[in-house]
Design a protein around this motif. Structure first.
Motif, PDB file in Angstrom:
ATOM      1  N   ALA A   1       0.897  -1.477   0.407  1.00  0.00           N
ATOM      2  CA  ALA A   1      -0.254   0.154   0.332  1.00  0.00           C
ATOM      3  C   ALA A   1       1.205   1.023  -0.037  1.00  0.00           C
TER       4      ALA A   1
ATOM      5  N   ASP B   1      -5.428  -3.722  12.826  1.00  0.00           N
ATOM      6  CA  ASP B   1      -6.219  -2.991  11.746  1.00  0.00           C
ATOM      7  C   ASP B   1      -6.476  -4.696  11.071  1.00  0.00           C
TER       8      ASP B   1
ATOM      9  N   GLY C   1      -9.089   0.479   0.558  1.00  0.00           N
ATOM     10  CA  GLY C   1     -10.083   1.735   1.083  1.00  0.00           C
ATOM     11  C   GLY C   1      -9.983   1.748   2.661  1.00  0.00           C
ATOM     12  N   ARG C   2      -9.803   0.939   3.030  1.00  0.00           N
ATOM     13  CA  ARG C   2      -9.421   0.577   4.626  1.00  0.00           C
ATOM     14  C   ARG C   2      -8.202   1.328   5.090  1.00  0.00           C
ATOM     15  N   ALA C   3      -8.308   2.066   5.793  1.00  0.00           N
ATOM     16  CA  ALA C   3      -6.359   3.038   6.206  1.00  0.00           C
ATOM     17  C   ALA C   3      -6.183   2.378   7.319  1.00  0.00           C
TER      18      ALA C   3
ATOM     19  N   VAL D   1       0.397   6.315   7.808  1.00  0.00           N
ATOM     20  CA  VAL D   1      -0.798   5.948   7.599  1.00  0.00           C
ATOM     21  C   VAL D   1      -1.181   5.629   5.993  1.00  0.00           C
TER      22      VAL D   1
ATOM     23  N   THR E   1      -2.917   3.362   3.024  1.00  0.00           N
ATOM     24  CA  THR E   1      -4.778   2.709   2.334  1.00  0.00           C
ATOM     25  C   THR E   1      -4.455   1.937   1.444  1.00  0.00           C
TER      26      THR E   1
ATOM     27  N   THR F   1      -4.589  -0.097  -2.449  1.00  0.00           N
ATOM     28  CA  THR F   1      -6.319   0.004  -3.217  1.00  0.00           C
ATOM     29  C   THR F   1      -6.462  -1.589  -2.970  1.00  0.00           C
TER      30      THR F   1
END
Length: 81
Positions: free
Chosen positions: A9, A21, A26-28, A36, A38, A40
């Motif tokens: 990422a 996590d 799409g989720r950071a 941080v 995100t 794809t």
């Protein structure tokens, strides 16, 4: 599930803590390097051709108790970025 997993990422392969996590498009998530990122859809399902985040690599080695001679010093990381 393993505590620490790799996830591509943000242009690098990072390590994240699965107790904090969940990697999903799409989720950071917070990488062990503190960045941080995100992921794809391509980061989750595609080929992982991005370079390894050296700070994440070092941090996961520290957390997993690698021998000291297998943990690169921080200054060595700075020159390799």
């Amino acid at each position: 599930m393993q505590r620490y997993l790799w996830q591509q990422a943000g242009g690098r392969r990072h390590v994240y803590d699965t107790e904090r996590d969940i990697a999903a498009p799409g989720r950071a998530l917070v990488a062990l390097c503190g960045e941080v990122v995100t992921p794809t859809v391509d980061d989750i399902t595609g080929l992982w051709l991005d370079r390894t985040c050296l700070a994440c690599d070092r941090e996961v080695r520290v957390r997993l108790g690698f021998p000291a001679d297998e943990i690169p010093p921080v200054p060595a990381l700075e020159g390799a970025k």
